[in-house]
Design an enzyme around this catalytic site. Structure first.
Site, PDB file in Angstrom:
ATOM      1  N   CYS A  22       5.917  -8.410 -27.956  1.00 53.27           N
ATOM      2  CA  CYS A  22       6.502  -9.214 -29.025  1.00 53.27           C
ATOM      3  C   CYS A  22       7.440 -10.237 -28.414  1.00 53.27           C
ATOM      4  O   CYS A  22       7.743 -10.200 -27.214  1.00 53.27           O
ATOM      5  CB  CYS A  22       7.252  -8.338 -30.035  1.00 53.27           C
ATOM      6  SG  CYS A  22       8.680  -7.502 -29.324  1.00 53.27           S
ATOM      7  N   CYS A  25      10.392  -8.918 -26.548  1.00 55.89           N
ATOM      8  CA  CYS A  25      10.109  -8.488 -25.174  1.00 55.89           C
ATOM      9  C   CYS A  25      10.264  -9.669 -24.212  1.00 55.89           C
ATOM     10  O   CYS A  25      10.815  -9.517 -23.106  1.00 55.89           O
ATOM     11  CB  CYS A  25       8.689  -7.935 -25.063  1.00 55.89           C
ATOM     12  SG  CYS A  25       8.389  -6.458 -26.036  1.00 55.89           S
ATOM     13  N   ASP A 432      -2.797 -41.785 -28.287  1.00 61.60           N
ATOM     14  CA  ASP A 432      -3.611 -42.398 -27.245  1.00 61.60           C
ATOM     15  C   ASP A 432      -4.474 -43.475 -27.931  1.00 61.60           C
ATOM     16  O   ASP A 432      -4.752 -43.381 -29.130  1.00 61.60           O
ATOM     17  CB  ASP A 432      -4.488 -41.329 -26.590  1.00 61.60           C
ATOM     18  CG  ASP A 432      -5.475 -41.908 -25.604  1.00 61.60           C
ATOM     19  OD1 ASP A 432      -5.050 -42.724 -24.770  1.00 61.60           O
ATOM     20  OD2 ASP A 432      -6.666 -41.565 -25.678  1.00 61.60           O
ATOM     21  N   ASP A 633      -7.459 -37.351 -26.662  1.00 64.73           N
ATOM     22  CA  ASP A 633      -8.805 -36.788 -26.617  1.00 64.73           C
ATOM     23  C   ASP A 633      -9.327 -36.572 -25.210  1.00 64.73           C
ATOM     24  O   ASP A 633     -10.441 -36.083 -25.037  1.00 64.73           O
ATOM     25  CB  ASP A 633      -9.785 -37.706 -27.367  1.00 64.73           C
ATOM     26  CG  ASP A 633     -10.071 -38.995 -26.597  1.00 64.73           C
ATOM     27  OD1 ASP A 633      -9.149 -39.479 -25.888  1.00 64.73           O
ATOM     28  OD2 ASP A 633     -11.191 -39.506 -26.686  1.00 64.73           O
ATOM     29  N   ASP A 637      -4.886 -36.933 -21.145  1.00 62.02           N
ATOM     30  CA  ASP A 637      -3.882 -36.644 -22.172  1.00 62.02           C
ATOM     31  C   ASP A 637      -3.401 -35.197 -22.120  1.00 62.02           C
ATOM     32  O   ASP A 637      -2.465 -34.834 -22.841  1.00 62.02           O
ATOM     33  CB  ASP A 637      -4.456 -36.901 -23.575  1.00 62.02           C
ATOM     34  CG  ASP A 637      -4.935 -38.325 -23.760  1.00 62.02           C
ATOM     35  OD1 ASP A 637      -4.233 -39.236 -23.300  1.00 62.02           O
ATOM     36  OD2 ASP A 637      -6.020 -38.518 -24.348  1.00 62.02           O
TER      37      ASP A 637
END
Length: 745
Positions: A22, A25, A432, A633, A637
């Site tokens: 979790c 932790c 972009d 894309d 990037d």
């Protein structure tokens, strides 16, 4: 006189961490690492289970490992253990174990729930439920108790603590009533059992963890795909001989042979040959780049039709691709773990509930009069059961699940809860250009003829034949355009490629040229005033202009550009109306960037940026206080997408961009960004409503369960009714979350 010594730079490495279950932790691991000698900083990412540790040279890593092992975690410092493949194998093994536990817990919980709710008076019913509950609680759900114990050792509490206490005490109380039913019967009370509460809670929470792990596992392939861009072996010239070498054995200065279609294996410089390279993984631009002797080339870029010899200048970890891989790894691992709202609440809520239950027990024990022990036990159990974390635990995940599903219906794929929760906070969006604002591929935008219409059909057939034989990367765009117009290619003679200029060929005794302005001028071809005027306009619009000529004159002009998507301008306007600052970054030249920005209504843009520049721009906006969304894309990037608060990939982009990003737009339509923000706002609003009602339920239910109304109306809540109320609160939370299905985006 003191001697000045130069300090060695700190070392920064990423290590896999095992044993975290979790966000609490991750916080414990981070604080433990930061407390160790030699460690300057540590950032633990619960999502990918890694620790990015910065430490001084000479630090004993085994001591860091022992420190974590002492509190139940493990730091993998051995090279063979820390490899990407080894880590993926361990994660897959853990996922398989969790899936098995979830299926078994669900299978055993179902008959327990049916018997407990509908057939609890059947002969030996309690003993059957006990037999089915034992493995669920003590085997499939044992991690809840182990983790709760770990948290207790650190003086902390989280959802595991509530699960362990409520299910554990419900089981112990039920087991006591199964073995010694006469204890309550002799006092005129029904010895109820709550096995179904213990088993169903464990089964549902295991299912939630399984769904969470499944979602996180989808992001693990990004680095692996980046590594796959580098070839495993290369052909090199050594001592005049052509030999094949593993990529690891290539040295700086080696001359490597690159054939058509092969990937560039190292960073270097062309020593001989000429070709076009697809450098979109670095620049994001679709236009292939011409490379001649002396030009630089980069790892992972793709050679097209020519052959090259390159001299290696950077190899291994020094190449640009290796640096991109390293930066993406650090960007993914450097984010501080986000403490889930429910865990933060549980840190206060759990001790309060435990305190109320113990106080209720003490009050009834000392002030309860007759049957004080019985009432004290019932109050203790009822408070813990009615405060079970079902409603609290379901408040966030149910809203997230429905919100994610609603997004998917609208072509918005959301990878994790954090990004859906963060999207509504965005103040800046970085776009972009290529493939995001534009279509990402060169297209013919205009074919302008300078001859009478009756002559164009024959000339078009010659143009198509010339482009079909050309190796230039723009030739495909022209061929496609003419083919779609129904043009059939002519049969050419004496086809010749003119390096750096274009092509020429003979057709029916005439010479035809197709290429740039220099090719036309060198062959004495004349431009009409109308054609010159049109060419100047298209160049001002940052379009590439190709000319065709024959018989002493230029007969046609072809304008080629990466066309802007039809919806981009509207999408940017919608984002600006939401109050977002919108920026455009591109590896393209300044003229093209300015033309695109003007057409889509953007005033903030930067041109000729490299992948690192995009990442730096994101970080600068974040330093200014912006919550940043990055939309891209391509491979170039990926680092910026990982660093952004919310990374958004276009659905037609590279797999790597989609793996690193947290949101993927399947339709590649930028208008979906505004929809994603609207969905985020609605989902977060639903989460807050769910948490509010979960707390109101507890604020009312816990005092009643503790017996606060007993002195007034003689009302002491039965644990069975507490269990029913607990279930009702969960149903109300789920129902409220389902309202997101009707949300209009």
């Amino acid at each position: 006189m003191a001697t000045l010594t130069k300090e060695k730079p700190a070392i920064k490495n990423s290590f896999p961490v095992e044993g975290m279950t979790c966000a609490a932790c991750a916080v414990s691991v981070e604080s433990m690492l930061q407390a160790q000698p030699g460690v300057q900083s540590a950032a633990v990412n619960f999502a990918n289970k890694t620790a990015l540790v910065e430490y001084t040279p000479g630090t004993d890593l085994s001591q860091l490992q022992k420190a974590l092992q002492s509190v139940g975690y493990d730091l993998l410092i051995q090279q063979e253990e820390a490899t990407q493949e080894a880590q993926e194998a361990r994660e897959q093994e853990a996922y398989t174990r969790l899936k098995t536990k979830t299926l078994w817990a669900a299978a055993l919980s179902l008959p327990v729930a049916v018997i407990g709710m509908f057939f609890h008076h059947m002969p030996y019913g309690n003993w059957i439920m006990l037999a089915l509950t034992l493995p669920v609680v003590f085997w499939f759900g044992r991690n809840f108790y182990v983790n709760a114990f770990k948290q207790a050792r650190h003086g902390k509490a989280n959802m595991d603590t509530l699960v362990a206490l409520s299910t554990g005490i419900a089981f112990l109380f039920s087991a006591f009533n199964t073995f010694y039913p006469e204890f309550f019967l002799s006092r005129g009370l029904e010895p109820h059992v709550y096995y179904e509460a213990a088993t169903v809670i464990i089964a549902f929470i295991l299912l939630g963890k399984l769904l969470e792990e499944r979602a996180k596992s989808r992001t693990s392939g990004a680095i692996k795909k980046l590594m796959g861009l580098q070839p495993k072996s290369v052909k090199a010239l050594r001592n005049g001989q052509e030999i094949e070498l593993p990529i690891e054995q290539v040295l700086v200065g080696d001359v490597l042979l690159i054939r058509p279609g092969e990937k560039i294996p190292v960073d270097g410089r062309v020593v001989s040959g000429s070709s076009f390279l697809d450098e979109s993984m670095i620049s994001g631009e679709p236009m292939a780049v011409e490379k001649n002797s002396g030009d630089k080339v980069f790892t992972g870029t793709i050679n097209q039709k020519g052959s090259l010899q390159i001299a290696a200048e950077k190899v291994g970890a020094e190449t640009l691709l290796a640096q991109i891989i390293k930066m993406v790894q650090q960007a993914q691992g450097s984010k501080a773990p986000v403490q889930k709202l429910t865990d933060k609440i549980a840190g206060i809520f759990v001790p309060v509930v435990i305190g109320i239950s113990l106080l209720s027990f003490a009050a009834w024990y000392f002030l309860g009069g007759d049957n004080n022990v019985t009432h004290a036990l019932l109050a203790l159990i009822t408070v813990l059961i009615i405060a079970c974390p079902c409603a609290l635990g379901l408040a966030t995940p149910t809203a997230i699940m429905v919100g994610v599903g609603r997004g998917a219906e609208n072509g918005i794929l959301i990878k994790d809860a954090e990004s859906l929760e963060t999207a509504h906070k965005l103040t800046a969006v970085v776009l972009d250009k290529t493939g995001t604002i534009t279509k990402g591929r060169p297209e013919v935008t205009e074919l302008h003829w300078a001859v009478p219409e009756e002559e164009t059909k024959g000339l078009a057939a010659v143009l198509l034949a010339l482009e079909n034989q050309s190796e230039h990367p723009l030739a495909e765009a022209v061929s496609k355009h003419l083919t779609e117009q129904g043009v059939q290619p002519a049969v050419l003679e004496q086809f010749t490629s003119v390096t750096g200029r274009g092509v020429q060929a003979q057709y029916q005794g005439q010479t035809f040229w197709l290429g740039n302005e220099k090719l036309m001028q060198e062959n004495g071809l004349q431009f009409s005033p109308d054609l010159e005027k049109t060419a100047a306009k298209r160049k001002a619009e940052a379009k590439t202009v190709v000319y065709a000529g024959t018989q002493g004159q230029v007969v046609a002009l072809i304008a080629i550009a990466d066309a802007i998507k039809e919806t981009s301008a509207q999408a940017i306007q919608e984002m600006q109306q939401l109050g977002l600052h919108v920026y455009m970054l591109t590896g393209d030249n300044a003229q093209t960037a300015a033309a695109v920005a003007q057409q889509v209504g953007l005033s903030h843009y930067q041109a000729e940026v490299m992948p690192q520049d995009k990442a730096n721009f994101i970080q600068e906006l974040q330093r200014q206080g912006h919550v940043v969304g990055m939309v891209g894309d391509g491979i170039n990037d990926s680092q910026a997408l990982a660093l952004a608060d919310v990374g958004i990939a276009m659905g037609r982009g590279t797999d790597i961009a989609m793996d690193v990003a947290k949101i993927t737009l399947m339709h590649s339509d930028l208008r979906a960004i505004a929809k994603a923000i609207k969905l985020s706002k609605a989902t977060v609003r639903t989460i807050h409503q769910n948490l509010f009602w979960a707390f109101i339920y507890n604020v009312i239910g816990i005092p009643v369960a503790a017996g606060l109304l007993y002195p007034i109306w003689g009302l002491l809540l039965d644990p069975m009714l507490a269990g029913a109320a607990m279930a009702l609160s969960s149903v109300s939370v789920v129902t409220n979350s389902l309202r997101l299905r009707t949300l209009k985006l």
